[in-house]
Each structure stands twice: as C-alpha cells, then as structure tokens.
Design a protein around this motif. Structure first.
Motif, PDB file in Angstrom:
ATOM      1  N   GLN A   1       0.804  -1.214   0.000  1.00  0.00           N
ATOM      2  CA  GLN A   1       0.000   0.000   0.000  1.00  0.00           C
ATOM      3  C   GLN A   1       0.844   1.274   0.000  1.00  0.00           C
ATOM      4  OE1 GLN A   1      -3.105   0.493  -0.497  1.00  0.00           O
ATOM      5  NE2 GLN A   1      -3.649  -1.684  -0.599  1.00  0.00           N
ATOM      6  N   HIS A   2       2.143   1.150  -0.213  1.00  0.00           N
ATOM      7  CA  HIS A   2       2.998   2.339  -0.212  1.00  0.00           C
ATOM      8  C   HIS A   2       3.193   2.865  -1.630  1.00  0.00           C
ATOM      9  CE1 HIS A   2       5.987   5.191   1.106  1.00  0.00           C
ATOM     10  NE2 HIS A   2       6.807   4.773   0.152  1.00  0.00           N
ATOM     11  N   GLU A   3       3.018   4.166  -1.766  1.00  0.00           N
ATOM     12  CA  GLU A   3       3.268   4.783  -3.065  1.00  0.00           C
ATOM     13  C   GLU A   3       4.771   4.975  -3.244  1.00  0.00           C
ATOM     14  OE1 GLU A   3       3.291   8.855  -5.177  1.00  0.00           O
ATOM     15  OE2 GLU A   3       1.301   8.581  -4.289  1.00  0.00           O
ATOM     16  N   THR A   4       5.317   4.417  -4.287  1.00  0.00           N
ATOM     17  CA  THR A   4       6.772   4.365  -4.466  1.00  0.00           C
ATOM     18  C   THR A   4       7.351   5.561  -5.200  1.00  0.00           C
ATOM     19  OG1 THR A   4       6.489   3.078  -6.492  1.00  0.00           O
ATOM     20  CG2 THR A   4       6.773   1.850  -4.425  1.00  0.00           C
ATOM     21  N   ALA A   5       6.511   6.422  -5.776  1.00  0.00           N
ATOM     22  CA  ALA A   5       7.021   7.555  -6.564  1.00  0.00           C
ATOM     23  C   ALA A   5       7.740   8.564  -5.671  1.00  0.00           C
ATOM     24  CB  ALA A   5       5.866   8.235  -7.291  1.00  0.00           C
ATOM     25  N   ALA A   6       8.538   9.437  -6.284  1.00  0.00           N
ATOM     26  CA  ALA A   6       9.233  10.497  -5.552  1.00  0.00           C
ATOM     27  C   ALA A   6       8.224  11.470  -4.954  1.00  0.00           C
ATOM     28  CB  ALA A   6      10.181  11.232  -6.489  1.00  0.00           C
ATOM     29  N   LYS A   7       8.617  12.095  -3.823  1.00  0.00           N
ATOM     30  CA  LYS A   7       7.773  13.085  -3.147  1.00  0.00           C
ATOM     31  C   LYS A   7       8.567  14.369  -2.985  1.00  0.00           C
ATOM     32  CE  LYS A   7       6.052   8.946  -1.620  1.00  0.00           C
ATOM     33  NZ  LYS A   7       6.748   7.634  -1.745  1.00  0.00           N
ATOM     34  N   THR A   8       8.049  15.456  -3.532  1.00  0.00           N
ATOM     35  CA  THR A   8       8.768  16.731  -3.518  1.00  0.00           C
ATOM     36  C   THR A   8       8.094  17.708  -2.560  1.00  0.00           C
ATOM     37  OG1 THR A   8       9.530  16.436  -5.790  1.00  0.00           O
ATOM     38  CG2 THR A   8       9.537  18.684  -4.910  1.00  0.00           C
ATOM     39  N   PHE A   9       8.924  18.377  -1.763  1.00  0.00           N
ATOM     40  CA  PHE A   9       8.458  19.333  -0.756  1.00  0.00           C
ATOM     41  C   PHE A   9       8.980  20.732  -1.100  1.00  0.00           C
ATOM     42  CE2 PHE A   9       8.232  15.234   1.207  1.00  0.00           C
ATOM     43  CZ  PHE A   9       7.123  15.291   2.040  1.00  0.00           C
ATOM     44  N   THR A  10       8.473  21.725  -0.397  1.00  0.00           N
ATOM     45  CA  THR A  10       8.935  23.096  -0.610  1.00  0.00           C
ATOM     46  C   THR A  10      10.078  23.466   0.316  1.00  0.00           C
ATOM     47  OG1 THR A  10       7.337  24.017   0.978  1.00  0.00           O
ATOM     48  CG2 THR A  10       6.610  23.788  -1.323  1.00  0.00           C
ATOM     49  N   PHE A  11      10.531  22.531   1.142  1.00  0.00           N
ATOM     50  CA  PHE A  11      11.655  22.763   2.051  1.00  0.00           C
ATOM     51  C   PHE A  11      12.555  21.533   2.009  1.00  0.00           C
ATOM     52  CE2 PHE A  11       7.913  21.360   4.485  1.00  0.00           C
ATOM     53  CZ  PHE A  11       8.373  20.154   5.003  1.00  0.00           C
ATOM     54  N   PRO A  12      13.790  21.656   2.455  1.00  0.00           N
ATOM     55  CA  PRO A  12      14.716  20.521   2.388  1.00  0.00           C
ATOM     56  C   PRO A  12      14.241  19.335   3.223  1.00  0.00           C
ATOM     57  CG  PRO A  12      15.918  22.567   2.723  1.00  0.00           C
ATOM     58  CD  PRO A  12      14.469  22.896   2.910  1.00  0.00           C
ATOM     59  N   VAL A  13      14.346  18.152   2.656  1.00  0.00           N
ATOM     60  CA  VAL A  13      13.964  16.934   3.369  1.00  0.00           C
ATOM     61  C   VAL A  13      15.042  15.855   3.312  1.00  0.00           C
ATOM     62  CG1 VAL A  13      11.463  17.224   3.219  1.00  0.00           C
ATOM     63  CG2 VAL A  13      12.690  16.168   1.303  1.00  0.00           C
ATOM     64  N   MET A  14      16.112  16.110   2.583  1.00  0.00           N
ATOM     65  CA  MET A  14      17.185  15.126   2.465  1.00  0.00           C
ATOM     66  C   MET A  14      18.459  15.676   3.102  1.00  0.00           C
ATOM     67  SD  MET A  14      15.572  12.674   1.127  1.00  0.00           S
ATOM     68  CE  MET A  14      16.914  11.515   0.811  1.00  0.00           C
ATOM     69  N   PRO A  15      19.335  14.819   3.568  1.00  0.00           N
ATOM     70  CA  PRO A  15      20.556  15.287   4.240  1.00  0.00           C
ATOM     71  C   PRO A  15      21.400  16.229   3.395  1.00  0.00           C
ATOM     72  CG  PRO A  15      20.236  12.947   4.647  1.00  0.00           C
ATOM     73  CD  PRO A  15      19.201  13.346   3.639  1.00  0.00           C
ATOM     74  N   ASP A  16      21.343  16.097   2.057  1.00  0.00           N
ATOM     75  CA  ASP A  16      22.143  16.968   1.187  1.00  0.00           C
ATOM     76  C   ASP A  16      21.435  18.278   0.861  1.00  0.00           C
ATOM     77  OD1 ASP A  16      20.162  16.148  -0.537  1.00  0.00           O
ATOM     78  OD2 ASP A  16      21.503  15.226  -2.008  1.00  0.00           O
ATOM     79  N   GLY A  17      20.283  18.514   1.501  1.00  0.00           N
ATOM     80  CA  GLY A  17      19.534  19.741   1.236  1.00  0.00           C
ATOM     81  C   GLY A  17      18.495  19.604   0.143  1.00  0.00           C
ATOM     82  N   GLY A  18      18.410  18.426  -0.461  1.00  0.00           N
ATOM     83  CA  GLY A  18      17.428  18.218  -1.515  1.00  0.00           C
ATOM     84  C   GLY A  18      16.001  18.274  -0.988  1.00  0.00           C
TER      85      GLY A  18
END
Length: 488
Positions: free
Chosen positions: A235-252
């Motif tokens: 039941q998990h959606e596998t596509a990428a999820k984009t936010f308006t603020f950094p969510v990854m350790p590299d600032g992505g």
C-alpha cells in the motif's frame, strides 16, 4: 520569606508538581545546580512508584474489582495521578504531561473501533504488563527527555496515533492527509512553514504505515490480544515526493522513488527533516517558554534564539534543552515566579502533595478534574487543551474551590495534628504555618488580613485543640482555593 518565594520551591513547582515537606527538605539541602541535575538526570533514580499503589502510606486508589490500569482507562487515570504525587522522577511526569498536550491523542476515538480494553492498552499499557507495545502515554514517558526526532518517529508508528489520525486508511490509491497535515501544523514546523503541496507529499510518505493484530488472538476483549505497527509495502506509493523545504541530508527537497520494500524509509527521512527544521526548534521553544517560564509575558527573542540553538546543536535532545531552560536567567528570574496558570492536573497533584493524603483516593479527583477542564487521556482534540487563562472559567474555578474543600475536609484531623505548639499561639502564626506548608504566591495585605481575621472570629482565640481542629482545615481550604494558589 514564605516557602513559595524560595528558588528551590519555584523549581519544584515548575519541574515537578510541588513538594511535600519531606521532599522539600531533601531538595532544600541541595544547591540549585544539584537540584536541577537531580531532576533532569532522573534515570539515575529508580522508577518503582507503581509498586507503591495500594500501600497505606501513599495516596489511595479506588478499585471496582481488580485494579487494572493497563486495561481500564479510569484506573489508568488514577495510576497517572498517583505517579504525579509520588514519583521520584517528577520532571519525567511533567514532560509526559507536556507531550500529552502537544500530541493531543484522546482515548475515546482510539477505543471506538476496538473497544475499551484495546483502547486502554493502546493508550496506557505499561511495557511488559501484557502482550503488546507500550501504550501512548508510556511511550511519551519513555522518551520524555530523549531526542524529539526519535519521539516523533515512535509517535508516527504508535498504534494510538495511527487510529486517532486515521493512518490506517492511508493507502496509495487514496492517501489520507490527517497525520501528514497535523505532523507539520501542530507537532513540528507550524502554520506558515508548509504548503498544501507539502501536505499531499507528506500523506504519500506515510502510505502503508498501518496496524495489524498480533497473530494468535482474535478477540478484542482478550487482554492478551493486541495491535502493533505494521508497514504494508503493497500500500505504499513508491514515486518520488517533492516538498517546498529541504527533506534530504544533502539539502534536496525530493525524497527519491524507492521500491515498496524500502518505502518506510520515506517516513523516516521526512520525520528527521521536519524535526531538525529551524521552525520546529522555534515553535517548541515557544511552547516550552509557556510551560516552564511564563503565561503572562511573551517569550523574548533572545530566549527563543538560545533554546532553538541548543535544540538544533544537540540534534533535538530535549534533556539538553530543558536543562538549559531550568538553568537560564529567564527561569530563575524572580519576576517569573507564579507567572504560569496551573493546569488542573498540576493543581490537583500539588494540592495533594502539599496538603496530605492519608485516607484520600486519587479517584476523588477524577470528576473534579474533568469539571476543571482536563480529563487525562482525553484532550479535546489533536491540538490539545486551550491553556493559560482559558483554564479559569467560572465553572472551572468553582470546581477547584470544591476540590480544595473536599481535600481539606478529608485531611482535617491530619492537618490539625501537624500544627506545632509554637504555631498555635496566635492567628498570625497559625496562618504562617500553613503558608510554610502550602506554596502559594505572596498574599497582599487584605487577603492575608482576611485569613487571620477568620482565625480570630468567634470565641477569643486561645489556640486550643478544638479551635485548631476547626480552623486548620479551613485555612488550608482558603489557601488552596485562593487565586494565589492557582499559579505555579
């Protein structure tokens, strides 16, 4: 100087639930620094308070058959009040109450789909008492001064939260936004720091985070039956999820597409990011100002900046944050003594601790607390209770006065016996004795004079046993019900 004006008493009111004479004596012999360390480093002290329930020298509980706080919510409420009165780790209980309001999970909605027994287990189960994960309040207690990002991750996986904010219905075909929205609006960054795009992305992050019944049991009325977190990869959606603020350790700002088997990492990445967000640091700093320092004055920018810096520098370590606050000039400033409205749970626990409890049951406080506006395990909604001055409607204040009368009347013989000979000689001395025991704010001359006039009323005051037996509980009731006692 009245007891309530002493720095150590200020600390015990704010970092605990007040102190009885024995506890006060222990802490009064410490330096302020040592006392703070003792409160903050509570894991050095035993957590054996639950084993004292039912023993004669402690406040009582009321049983209706077997006392079962892991499966009966009213017994669970009694157990928590008992802990507030008697725990050697008062700051742990204090922070558990803080987080209970912060996360706002309520028993009634949790119990709705599964029944009272399972609802109580999800909210209150003590680890190891019965099969199943620790209950919501026990989880908050365990992580009370841990790292906030770890607490938030556990709350996201908590069965009670999954039920309360409808995580069970969050599927890839129809993402459920409740938790994704509230985790940002209420639990972390706050309104203005996210967009509707972020809400939708957050909902998709948590698709597949669900519950399962532990195999082997199929009856919700069986105490051995339980529910636990389960990640449903299908039941998990596998596509990428984009936010308006950094969510990854590299600032992505994009959590990359992942295979379903690894999809639970999406939620971990998101929680790590929002926990470490500067807006979360500042929002928690503001709530901690109101909880530990003042309801009556706005938090200075210097306080918010300093507490946020500690929070971010220590990777969300709440022990470091709270220790900093308790040692800060803002907390120790006498201008901030008695500038917090006491929550009903604080008022009740402190009243019992300072007045006495022989022959009294914490069950006698449950209904009065509800009338004061606070039912433990039942915040009005996910945003928690309305705090500060909002506690003090006319009905809620009447409930406090009535509870003060009930407690003082119950303790009338014990209170009279406590008064030493030297404090019986004049009305002033009798009043001063109770002000040394009950940590109210300083009284102005008029209410103080009214109390001494009450002692003098009637037959000429001689300090006889009969007079003290009559006046002692009445003075205690007047102090507990006074406006000066409603602040901590």
């Amino acid at each position: 100087m009245a007891r309530g004006e002493l720095p150590i008493d200020h600390l015990l009111r704010r970092a605990g639930f007040g102190a009885n004479i024995a506890d006060f004596g222990i802490y009064a012999g410490m330096s302020m620094s040592t006392a703070i360390e003792t409160l903050v480093e509570y894991e050095r002290l035993p957590d054996e308070v639950d084993s004292k329930i039912g023993q004669a020298e402690y406040v009582g509980v009321t049983t209706r058959g077997q006392f079962s706080p892991d499966t009966n919510i009213d017994d669970a409420r009694q157990r928590w009040l008992f802990r507030m009165v008697h725990s050697q780790r008062p700051l742990q209980e204090r922070m558990t109450l803080f987080w209970h309001n912060h996360f706002g999970v309520g028993y009634s909605k949790v119990a709705g789909p599964f029944g009272a027994l399972q609802g109580t287990k999800m909210m209150a189960l003590k680890s190891g008492a019965l099969p199943g994960p620790r209950g919501h309040i026990e989880l908050l207690r365990y992580f009370a001064l841990g790292k906030f990002r770890e607490l938030l991750l556990e709350v996201a996986r908590d069965p009670a939260m999954l039920v309360f904010l409808d995580g069970r219905a969050n599927t890839k075909e129809k993402p459920q936004e409740n938790f994704g929205r509230e985790v940002m609006e209420l639990f972390t960054v706050g309104v203005g720091s996210y967009t509707e795009q972020d809400v939708y992305a957050a909902a998709r992050v948590f698709t597949g985070w669900n519950l399962r019944r532990v195999p082997g049991f199929d009856n919700n009325n069986d105490p051995n039956s339980s529910y636990e977190f389960a990640y449903n990869a299908a039941q998990h959606e596998t596509a990428a999820k984009t936010f308006t603020f950094p969510v990854m350790p590299d600032g992505g700002r994009t959590i990359p597409a992942r295979g379903a088997a690894d999809g639970a990492q999406d939620g971990v990445d998101f929680i790590n990011a929002i926990s470490r967000h500067p807006a979360t640091a500042r929002r928690l700093a503001l709530k901690l100002w109101n909880f530990f320092v003042s309801d009556l004055s706005p938090a200075p920018a210097a306080f918010l900046n300093a507490v946020s810096e500690v929070y971010l520098r220590t990777d969300t370590n709440m022990k470091e944050v709270v220790s900093y606050i308790l040692r800060s000039s803002w907390f120790l400033d006498r201008a901030n003594y008695f500038t917090r409205y006491s929550w009903p749970a604080e008022f009740v626990a402190r009243s019992i601790k300072e007045t006495g409890w022989e022959g009294f049951s914490v069950d006698s406080a449950r209904t009065p607390m509800t009338n004061m506006g606070q039912t433990l395990f039942e915040p009005p909604d996910v945003s928690g209770w309305e705090l500060g001055e909002a506690w003090f409607s006319s009905g809620a204040m009447l409930a406090r006065l009535n509870f003060a009368a009930t407690l003082a009347s119950n303790q009338k013989f014990n209170l009279a016996k406590l008064v030493p000979a030297a404090s019986r000689t004049t009305p002033d001395r009798l009043v001063e004795f109770f002000l040394s025991r009950l940590s109210a704010a300083r009284y102005d001359s008029d209410p103080y004079a009214a109390m001494t006039a009450y002692v003098s009323a009637g037959a000429a005051y001689t300090g006889s046993d009969t007079q003290v037996a009559t006046k002692a509980p009445s003075i205690a009731r007047l102090i507990l019900g006074s406006s000066e006692y409603q602040f901590v």
